[in-house]
Design a protein around this motif. Structure first.
Motif, PDB file in Angstrom:
ATOM      1  N   UNK A  30      40.936  25.611  37.356  1.00 15.18           N
ATOM      2  CA  UNK A  30      40.707  27.034  37.325  1.00 15.18           C
ATOM      3  C   UNK A  30      41.702  28.454  37.596  1.00 15.18           C
ATOM      4  N   UNK A  31      42.626  28.253  37.700  1.00 15.76           N
ATOM      5  CA  UNK A  31      43.855  29.687  38.117  1.00 15.76           C
ATOM      6  C   UNK A  31      43.113  30.175  36.735  1.00 15.76           C
ATOM      7  N   UNK A  32      44.351  29.604  35.285  1.00 15.40           N
ATOM      8  CA  UNK A  32      44.262  29.845  34.076  1.00 15.40           C
ATOM      9  C   UNK A  32      43.154  30.543  33.997  1.00 15.40           C
ATOM     10  N   UNK A  33      41.561  30.141  33.993  1.00 12.93           N
ATOM     11  CA  UNK A  33      40.365  30.783  33.492  1.00 12.93           C
ATOM     12  C   UNK A  33      40.232  32.026  34.036  1.00 12.93           C
ATOM     13  N   UNK A  34      40.802  32.308  35.513  1.00 10.57           N
ATOM     14  CA  UNK A  34      40.537  33.140  35.783  1.00 10.57           C
ATOM     15  C   UNK A  34      41.359  34.584  36.183  1.00 10.57           C
ATOM     16  N   UNK A  35      42.947  33.824  36.239  1.00  9.69           N
ATOM     17  CA  UNK A  35      43.634  34.770  34.721  1.00  9.69           C
ATOM     18  C   UNK A  35      43.232  36.044  33.987  1.00  9.69           C
ATOM     19  N   UNK A  36      42.796  35.200  32.942  1.00  7.84           N
ATOM     20  CA  UNK A  36      42.408  35.178  31.585  1.00  7.84           C
ATOM     21  C   UNK A  36      41.047  36.576  32.107  1.00  7.84           C
ATOM     22  N   UNK A  37      40.142  36.352  32.875  1.00 14.26           N
ATOM     23  CA  UNK A  37      38.918  36.700  32.536  1.00 14.26           C
ATOM     24  C   UNK A  37      39.557  38.100  33.157  1.00 14.26           C
ATOM     25  N   UNK A  38      40.491  38.313  34.673  1.00 16.91           N
ATOM     26  CA  UNK A  38      41.234  39.146  35.358  1.00 16.91           C
ATOM     27  C   UNK A  38      42.494  40.207  34.525  1.00 16.91           C
ATOM     28  N   UNK A  39      42.787  39.221  33.617  1.00 15.06           N
ATOM     29  CA  UNK A  39      43.353  40.951  32.942  1.00 15.06           C
ATOM     30  C   UNK A  39      42.625  40.626  31.182  1.00 15.06           C
ATOM     31  N   UNK A  40      41.497  40.334  32.066  1.00 14.14           N
ATOM     32  CA  UNK A  40      40.199  41.044  30.833  1.00 14.14           C
ATOM     33  C   UNK A  40      40.595  40.356  29.629  1.00 14.14           C
ATOM     34  N   UNK A  41      41.377  39.158  28.815  1.00 13.61           N
ATOM     35  CA  UNK A  41      40.170  38.458  28.014  1.00 13.61           C
ATOM     36  C   UNK A  41      40.231  37.077  28.332  1.00 13.61           C
ATOM     37  N   UNK A  42      39.232  37.576  28.863  1.00 18.57           N
ATOM     38  CA  UNK A  42      38.419  35.848  29.149  1.00 18.57           C
ATOM     39  C   UNK A  42      38.531  34.632  28.079  1.00 18.57           C
ATOM     40  N   UNK A  43      38.465  33.674  28.365  1.00 16.32           N
ATOM     41  CA  UNK A  43      38.215  32.412  28.002  1.00 16.32           C
ATOM     42  C   UNK A  43      37.302  31.535  28.078  1.00 16.32           C
ATOM     43  N   UNK A  44      35.711  30.558  27.018  1.00 14.00           N
ATOM     44  CA  UNK A  44      35.365  30.434  26.823  1.00 14.00           C
ATOM     45  C   UNK A  44      34.535  29.779  28.588  1.00 14.00           C
ATOM     46  N   UNK A  45      35.849  29.099  28.750  1.00 13.62           N
ATOM     47  CA  UNK A  45      35.528  27.523  29.805  1.00 13.62           C
ATOM     48  C   UNK A  45      36.626  27.359  30.039  1.00 13.62           C
ATOM     49  N   UNK A  46      36.908  26.515  31.064  1.00 12.11           N
ATOM     50  CA  UNK A  46      38.148  25.942  31.281  1.00 12.11           C
ATOM     51  C   UNK A  46      37.690  24.400  30.647  1.00 12.11           C
ATOM     52  N   UNK A  47      39.307  24.111  30.334  1.00 13.31           N
ATOM     53  CA  UNK A  47      39.405  22.626  29.109  1.00 13.31           C
ATOM     54  C   UNK A  47      40.175  21.913  30.447  1.00 13.31           C
ATOM     55  N   UNK A  60      38.651  14.784  40.784  1.00 10.80           N
ATOM     56  CA  UNK A  60      38.176  15.629  41.915  1.00 10.80           C
ATOM     57  C   UNK A  60      35.983  15.351  42.000  1.00 10.80           C
ATOM     58  N   UNK A  61      35.540  15.127  42.829  1.00 10.97           N
ATOM     59  CA  UNK A  61      34.311  15.419  42.330  1.00 10.97           C
ATOM     60  C   UNK A  61      33.754  16.693  41.516  1.00 10.97           C
ATOM     61  N   UNK A  62      32.658  16.338  40.993  1.00  8.71           N
ATOM     62  CA  UNK A  62      32.032  17.540  39.786  1.00  8.71           C
ATOM     63  C   UNK A  62      32.093  18.930  40.758  1.00  8.71           C
ATOM     64  N   UNK A  63      31.971  19.294  42.217  1.00  7.08           N
ATOM     65  CA  UNK A  63      31.085  19.985  42.155  1.00  7.08           C
ATOM     66  C   UNK A  63      32.592  20.834  42.917  1.00  7.08           C
ATOM     67  N   UNK A  64      33.706  19.482  43.447  1.00  3.16           N
ATOM     68  CA  UNK A  64      34.979  20.853  43.327  1.00  3.16           C
ATOM     69  C   UNK A  64      35.695  21.239  41.949  1.00  3.16           C
ATOM     70  N   UNK A  65      35.463  19.919  40.834  1.00  9.46           N
ATOM     71  CA  UNK A  65      35.747  20.383  39.738  1.00  9.46           C
ATOM     72  C   UNK A  65      35.005  21.879  39.345  1.00  9.46           C
ATOM     73  N   UNK A  66      33.508  22.076  39.396  1.00 10.75           N
ATOM     74  CA  UNK A  66      33.027  23.057  38.490  1.00 10.75           C
ATOM     75  C   UNK A  66      33.311  24.715  40.010  1.00 10.75           C
ATOM     76  N   UNK A  67      34.056  24.454  40.894  1.00 11.18           N
ATOM     77  CA  UNK A  67      34.425  25.530  41.607  1.00 11.18           C
ATOM     78  C   UNK A  67      35.381  25.910  42.088  1.00 11.18           C
TER      79      UNK A  67
END
Ligand code: UDP
Length: 240
Positions: free
Chosen positions: A66-83, A199-206
């Protein structure tokens, strides 16, 4: 497309795109290294030039975490999803069973790779397991292990030795292995073998999977201090 997160180039792919990319690697022939980048790995690459070089040369680096996905968005070049590495490994195993790719399971405590491979063949009956081998060995055994893996002719080598050992081992033995696709999968076999849970799905998703892992293994606290440092670095990088 690749996006830069604190000096590590990460492929902006979805899970199905990652699977198709790997399919292309296998069709093309080897060797290709697949890495799964999370905040901890990006921070490790910042102080470990060998790891940074290996990641720069990897054929595919998915945004695992999640950290990398957040960072990519924050830095202005988002990735489509967490893989997540675990999910990519499962998707590749499912595809392997469909198309007949041979998979080698390497890593984990004695018995874990075998258990993980049994769980996989129970789930995907067509799966061909090229071989299994635990991840605890003396450095002098590495050449023999690489030769044994090569002789079993896998299309995909899943290596679960932890970061950065798995990436370094795979890069160091790339030629000897002569495997089309080698991927570092961390704790994936432990989960597949049933000795660790995701982790349970809700934790993965959040974006809280890291918190769950910390709860399961409090000794991870030292390594996880990389997370707040990662956030601070990303915030600082945005300012510049
Ligand atoms: N491991 C191994 N050989 C080693 C060190 C670790 O096979 O010399 C295995 C360990 O048993 C575990 C995995 O590597 O199954 C590392 O899991 P972890 O969740 O720590 O992976 P990471 O977070 O580093 O990707």
């Amino acid at each position: 497309m690749r996006v830069d997160v604190l000096g590590v180039s990460i492929d902006a792919v979805t899970l199905p795109e990652a699977v198709r990319t790997v399919e292309g690697f296998i069709a093309e022939g080897g060797p290709h290294l697949v890495a799964t980048a999370n905040a901890e790995m990006v921070m490790a690459a910042g102080r470990d030039r060998e790891l940074a070089r290996i990641l720069a040369g990897a054929a595919l680096v998915v945004p695992d975490g999640a950290g990398v996905v957040w960072a990519a968005r924050h830095l202005g070049h988002p990735v489509p999803e967490r893989v997540a590495g675990f999910d990519l490994a499962q998707a590749l195993l499912a595809r392997a069973a469909e198309v007949g790719w041979r998979v080698f399971f390497f890593g984990g405590l004695p018995g874990i790779a075998a258990k993980a491979s049994e769980a996989a063949t129970a789930k995907w009956p067509g799966l061909v397991v090229a071989g299994v081998r635990d991840g605890y060995f003396a450095a002098e055994e590495s050449a023999d292990i690489a030769a044994a893996i090569r002789d079993s002719r896998p299309h995909i080598l899943l290596a679960a030795l932890g970061v950065p050992k798995q990436e370094k081992w795979l890069a160091c033995h790339e030629t000897a292995l002569s495997v089309p696709v080698a991927m570092g999968v961390g704790g994936t076999f432990d989960v597949m073998a049933g000795v660790m849970r995701r982790a349970p799905l809700w934790m993965q998703r959040s974006g809280l999977e890291w918190l769950y892992r910390l709860g399961c293994e409090p000794s991870r606290i030292g390594r996880m201090m990389a997370l707040p440092r990662f956030v601070l670095r990303v915030l600082a990088a945005k300012k510049h």
